[in-house]
Design a protein around this motif. Structure first.
Motif, PDB file in Angstrom:
ATOM      1  N   ALA A 120     -60.522 -37.358 -12.576  1.00 38.60           N
ATOM      2  CA  ALA A 120     -60.430 -37.136 -14.214  1.00 38.60           C
ATOM      3  C   ALA A 120     -61.037 -35.901 -14.610  1.00 38.60           C
ATOM      4  CB  ALA A 120     -60.588 -38.307 -14.910  1.00 38.60           C
ATOM      5  N   ALA A 121     -61.846 -35.371 -13.920  1.00 42.16           N
ATOM      6  CA  ALA A 121     -62.767 -34.304 -14.119  1.00 42.16           C
ATOM      7  C   ALA A 121     -62.104 -32.945 -13.804  1.00 42.16           C
ATOM      8  CB  ALA A 121     -64.397 -34.432 -13.788  1.00 42.16           C
ATOM      9  N   GLY A 122     -61.140 -32.996 -12.943  1.00 40.72           N
ATOM     10  CA  GLY A 122     -60.500 -31.908 -12.469  1.00 40.72           C
ATOM     11  C   GLY A 122     -60.937 -31.320 -11.133  1.00 40.72           C
ATOM     12  N   TYR A 123     -61.694 -32.201 -10.260  1.00 36.36           N
ATOM     13  CA  TYR A 123     -62.195 -31.895  -9.001  1.00 36.36           C
ATOM     14  C   TYR A 123     -61.278 -32.263  -7.920  1.00 36.36           C
ATOM     15  CZ  TYR A 123     -66.779 -30.583 -11.184  1.00 36.36           C
ATOM     16  OH  TYR A 123     -67.370 -29.974 -12.233  1.00 36.36           O
ATOM     17  N   PRO A 124     -60.946 -31.737  -7.028  1.00 33.80           N
ATOM     18  CA  PRO A 124     -60.278 -32.240  -5.784  1.00 33.80           C
ATOM     19  C   PRO A 124     -60.875 -33.422  -5.286  1.00 33.80           C
ATOM     20  CG  PRO A 124     -61.013 -30.025  -5.207  1.00 33.80           C
ATOM     21  CD  PRO A 124     -61.654 -30.317  -6.683  1.00 33.80           C
ATOM     22  N   GLN A 125     -60.313 -34.367  -4.715  1.00 30.99           N
ATOM     23  CA  GLN A 125     -60.762 -35.546  -4.118  1.00 30.99           C
ATOM     24  C   GLN A 125     -60.907 -35.316  -2.715  1.00 30.99           C
ATOM     25  OE1 GLN A 125     -58.901 -39.212  -4.855  1.00 30.99           O
ATOM     26  NE2 GLN A 125     -58.844 -39.248  -7.094  1.00 30.99           N
ATOM     27  N   ALA A 126     -62.238 -34.873  -2.009  1.00 34.36           N
ATOM     28  CA  ALA A 126     -62.540 -34.778  -0.632  1.00 34.36           C
ATOM     29  C   ALA A 126     -63.294 -36.041  -0.171  1.00 34.36           C
ATOM     30  CB  ALA A 126     -63.163 -33.364  -0.583  1.00 34.36           C
ATOM     31  N   TRP A 127     -63.318 -35.963   1.089  1.00 33.99           N
ATOM     32  CA  TRP A 127     -63.888 -37.074   1.590  1.00 33.99           C
ATOM     33  C   TRP A 127     -64.931 -36.661   2.927  1.00 33.99           C
ATOM     34  CZ3 TRP A 127     -62.635 -41.551  -0.839  1.00 33.99           C
ATOM     35  CH2 TRP A 127     -61.200 -41.367  -1.560  1.00 33.99           C
ATOM     36  N   VAL A 128     -65.913 -37.288   3.142  1.00 36.71           N
ATOM     37  CA  VAL A 128     -67.005 -37.065   4.206  1.00 36.71           C
ATOM     38  C   VAL A 128     -67.064 -38.481   4.924  1.00 36.71           C
ATOM     39  CG1 VAL A 128     -68.037 -35.213   2.954  1.00 36.71           C
ATOM     40  CG2 VAL A 128     -68.845 -37.560   2.683  1.00 36.71           C
ATOM     41  N   LEU A 129     -67.435 -38.356   6.080  1.00 31.20           N
ATOM     42  CA  LEU A 129     -67.856 -39.439   7.182  1.00 31.20           C
ATOM     43  C   LEU A 129     -69.273 -39.545   7.053  1.00 31.20           C
ATOM     44  CD1 LEU A 129     -67.088 -41.740   8.902  1.00 31.20           C
ATOM     45  CD2 LEU A 129     -67.277 -40.031  10.860  1.00 31.20           C
ATOM     46  N   TYR A 152     -69.574 -30.807  15.595  1.00 27.79           N
ATOM     47  CA  TYR A 152     -69.266 -31.446  14.347  1.00 27.79           C
ATOM     48  C   TYR A 152     -69.512 -30.858  13.065  1.00 27.79           C
ATOM     49  CZ  TYR A 152     -68.256 -35.522  17.578  1.00 27.79           C
ATOM     50  OH  TYR A 152     -67.728 -36.171  18.746  1.00 27.79           O
ATOM     51  N   PRO A 153     -68.900 -30.628  12.080  1.00 33.07           N
ATOM     52  CA  PRO A 153     -69.122 -30.037  10.652  1.00 33.07           C
ATOM     53  C   PRO A 153     -70.262 -30.784   9.749  1.00 33.07           C
ATOM     54  CG  PRO A 153     -66.930 -30.752  10.431  1.00 33.07           C
ATOM     55  CD  PRO A 153     -67.646 -31.121  11.926  1.00 33.07           C
ATOM     56  N   ALA A 154     -71.466 -31.059  10.489  1.00 35.79           N
ATOM     57  CA  ALA A 154     -72.545 -32.071   9.698  1.00 35.79           C
ATOM     58  C   ALA A 154     -73.432 -31.374   8.781  1.00 35.79           C
ATOM     59  CB  ALA A 154     -73.079 -32.686  10.749  1.00 35.79           C
ATOM     60  N   PHE A 155     -73.858 -32.110   7.922  1.00 27.11           N
ATOM     61  CA  PHE A 155     -74.773 -31.576   6.877  1.00 27.11           C
ATOM     62  C   PHE A 155     -75.633 -32.734   6.269  1.00 27.11           C
ATOM     63  CE2 PHE A 155     -71.109 -32.581   4.364  1.00 27.11           C
ATOM     64  CZ  PHE A 155     -71.493 -33.211   3.186  1.00 27.11           C
ATOM     65  N   HIS A 156     -76.604 -32.342   5.646  1.00 29.83           N
ATOM     66  CA  HIS A 156     -77.713 -33.243   5.216  1.00 29.83           C
ATOM     67  C   HIS A 156     -77.591 -33.252   3.403  1.00 29.83           C
ATOM     68  CE1 HIS A 156     -80.667 -30.343   5.856  1.00 29.83           C
ATOM     69  NE2 HIS A 156     -81.399 -30.829   4.584  1.00 29.83           N
ATOM     70  N   ILE A 169     -76.715 -38.024   6.223  1.00 29.05           N
ATOM     71  CA  ILE A 169     -76.236 -37.127   7.095  1.00 29.05           C
ATOM     72  C   ILE A 169     -74.673 -37.546   7.340  1.00 29.05           C
ATOM     73  CG2 ILE A 169     -75.833 -36.562   9.739  1.00 29.05           C
ATOM     74  CD1 ILE A 169     -79.208 -37.896   8.373  1.00 29.05           C
ATOM     75  N   GLN A 170     -74.026 -36.395   6.667  1.00 23.77           N
ATOM     76  CA  GLN A 170     -72.449 -36.640   6.606  1.00 23.77           C
ATOM     77  C   GLN A 170     -71.701 -35.406   7.210  1.00 23.77           C
ATOM     78  OE1 GLN A 170     -72.407 -36.290   2.406  1.00 23.77           O
ATOM     79  NE2 GLN A 170     -72.600 -38.536   2.188  1.00 23.77           N
ATOM     80  N   ILE A 171     -70.464 -35.879   7.880  1.00 22.66           N
ATOM     81  CA  ILE A 171     -69.539 -34.857   8.209  1.00 22.66           C
ATOM     82  C   ILE A 171     -68.365 -34.534   7.426  1.00 22.66           C
ATOM     83  CG2 ILE A 171     -68.197 -34.404  10.409  1.00 22.66           C
ATOM     84  CD1 ILE A 171     -69.962 -36.242  12.155  1.00 22.66           C
ATOM     85  N   GLY A 172     -67.994 -33.355   7.295  1.00 22.29           N
ATOM     86  CA  GLY A 172     -66.910 -33.120   6.670  1.00 22.29           C
ATOM     87  C   GLY A 172     -67.222 -31.764   5.601  1.00 22.29           C
ATOM     88  N   LYS A 192     -74.813 -46.359  17.288  1.00 21.37           N
ATOM     89  CA  LYS A 192     -74.678 -47.761  16.921  1.00 21.37           C
ATOM     90  C   LYS A 192     -74.855 -48.026  15.523  1.00 21.37           C
ATOM     91  CE  LYS A 192     -74.995 -48.837  21.389  1.00 21.37           C
ATOM     92  NZ  LYS A 192     -74.946 -47.400  21.906  1.00 21.37           N
ATOM     93  N   VAL A 193     -73.921 -47.433  14.552  1.00 27.15           N
ATOM     94  CA  VAL A 193     -73.967 -47.728  13.381  1.00 27.15           C
ATOM     95  C   VAL A 193     -72.455 -48.006  12.879  1.00 27.15           C
ATOM     96  CG1 VAL A 193     -76.122 -46.234  12.694  1.00 27.15           C
ATOM     97  CG2 VAL A 193     -73.858 -45.195  13.022  1.00 27.15           C
ATOM     98  N   LYS A 194     -72.440 -48.397  11.557  1.00 25.48           N
ATOM     99  CA  LYS A 194     -70.970 -48.508  11.133  1.00 25.48           C
ATOM    100  C   LYS A 194     -70.895 -47.118  10.124  1.00 25.48           C
ATOM    101  CE  LYS A 194     -70.568 -53.384  11.817  1.00 25.48           C
ATOM    102  NZ  LYS A 194     -70.386 -54.790  11.138  1.00 25.48           N
ATOM    103  N   SER A 195     -70.169 -46.320  10.515  1.00 21.92           N
ATOM    104  CA  SER A 195     -70.266 -44.892   9.590  1.00 21.92           C
ATOM    105  C   SER A 195     -69.064 -45.186   8.785  1.00 21.92           C
ATOM    106  CB  SER A 195     -69.750 -43.837  10.580  1.00 21.92           C
ATOM    107  OG  SER A 195     -68.434 -44.071  11.441  1.00 21.92           O
ATOM    108  N   MET A 196     -69.023 -44.712   7.694  1.00 24.32           N
ATOM    109  CA  MET A 196     -68.100 -44.968   6.320  1.00 24.32           C
ATOM    110  C   MET A 196     -67.663 -43.688   5.838  1.00 24.32           C
ATOM    111  SD  MET A 196     -68.881 -47.747   3.377  1.00 24.32           S
ATOM    112  CE  MET A 196     -67.467 -47.965   2.003  1.00 24.32           C
ATOM    113  N   VAL A 197     -66.232 -43.715   5.578  1.00 24.05           N
ATOM    114  CA  VAL A 197     -65.725 -42.672   4.905  1.00 24.05           C
ATOM    115  C   VAL A 197     -66.006 -42.928   3.084  1.00 24.05           C
ATOM    116  CG1 VAL A 197     -63.714 -41.339   4.403  1.00 24.05           C
ATOM    117  CG2 VAL A 197     -64.191 -42.132   6.513  1.00 24.05           C
ATOM    118  N   VAL A 198     -66.454 -41.915   2.702  1.00 20.02           N
ATOM    119  CA  VAL A 198     -66.820 -41.912   1.292  1.00 20.02           C
ATOM    120  C   VAL A 198     -66.318 -40.736   0.590  1.00 20.02           C
ATOM    121  CG1 VAL A 198     -68.717 -43.653   1.529  1.00 20.02           C
ATOM    122  CG2 VAL A 198     -69.285 -41.458   1.491  1.00 20.02           C
ATOM    123  N   ARG A 199     -66.427 -40.869  -0.745  1.00 18.05           N
ATOM    124  CA  ARG A 199     -65.964 -39.636  -1.500  1.00 18.05           C
ATOM    125  C   ARG A 199     -67.113 -38.536  -1.544  1.00 18.05           C
ATOM    126  NH1 ARG A 199     -63.440 -38.541  -6.844  1.00 18.05           N
ATOM    127  NH2 ARG A 199     -63.431 -36.032  -6.908  1.00 18.05           N
TER     128      ARG A 199
END
Length: 204
Positions: A120-129, A152-156, A169-172, A192-199
């Motif tokens: 709604a704000a005009g930003y493209p919806q991108a995702w990170v892991l 891996y294209p990671a950043f914090h 710590i996310q990838i994307g 040994k985690v359950k990573s999750m894809v978020v906005r």
């Protein structure tokens, strides 16, 4: 040269030099210099000492008009809990992480990439892991460096919740959620985690 002629030439030069020196003193009338007139010091100018208005920042004006991107806070909080790493726990098992080239092999696409959806704000919806949440910036940097070394294209990203500062710590980011499937399985196996894809939260 005749000595007598030489003496006469020298004498003539001496007379000419004396005339040049004494001619202005004897024949030129002195000019009386006007006396220096001391004038009173002018009054000090009036200075407007009223306070100046604060300068207007164009950035502040623009920020008021720009809407922030949409954030799925519930999904983000869930990801923070699912990927939290206990303090003091060793991360040496990241050495077992396979390189991204062997995990996510390059394949020819059968269809064109999807067109990013705008919120709604005009930003493209991108995702990170999101692969980890830690309470130490140094640990976050170490994890990111280890992931980047594996390709891996990671950043914090820093965030605060209930006055407690933590780091994600996310990838994307990527525009297609499906592109994280193989990476997610590999990261979950090693960390040994359950990573999750978020906005992806775009910084402003």
């Amino acid at each position: 040269m005749n000595p007598i002629l030489r003496q006469r030439l020298v004498g003539a030069l001496v007379l000419i030099a004396l005339c040049v020196v004494f001619w202005p003193i004897v024949f030129v009338e002195s000019v009386d210099q006007q006396p220096i007139e001391l004038r009173p010091t002018p009054q000090r100018p009036d200075i407007d000492r009223s306070p100046l208005a604060q300068p207007q920042s164009p950035e502040a004006t623009i920020r008021e008009r720009v809407k922030p991107p949409e954030i799925d806070r519930e999904s983000q909080m869930q990801a923070d809990e699912m990927t939290r790493l206990v303090d003091g726990e060793s991360d040496s098992n990241l050495s077992e992480l396979n390189a991204v080239d062997s995990v996510q092999k390059l394949e020819l696409r059968d269809a064109a990439p999807i067109v990013p959806v705008l919120d709604a704000a005009g930003y493209p919806q991108a995702w990170v892991l999101q692969v980890a949440t830690v309470s130490s910036e140094s640990r976050a940097k170490t994890l990111v460096e280890q992931l980047v070394d594996k390709g891996y294209p990671a950043f914090h990203a820093r965030f605060a919740r209930d006055t407690v500062v933590q780091w994600r710590i996310q990838i994307g980011p990527k525009f297609e959620k499906e592109s994280f499937e193989s990476i997610k399985s590999e990261v979950d196996r090693v960390l040994k985690v359950k990573s999750m894809v978020v906005r992806y939260q775009q910084p402003l």
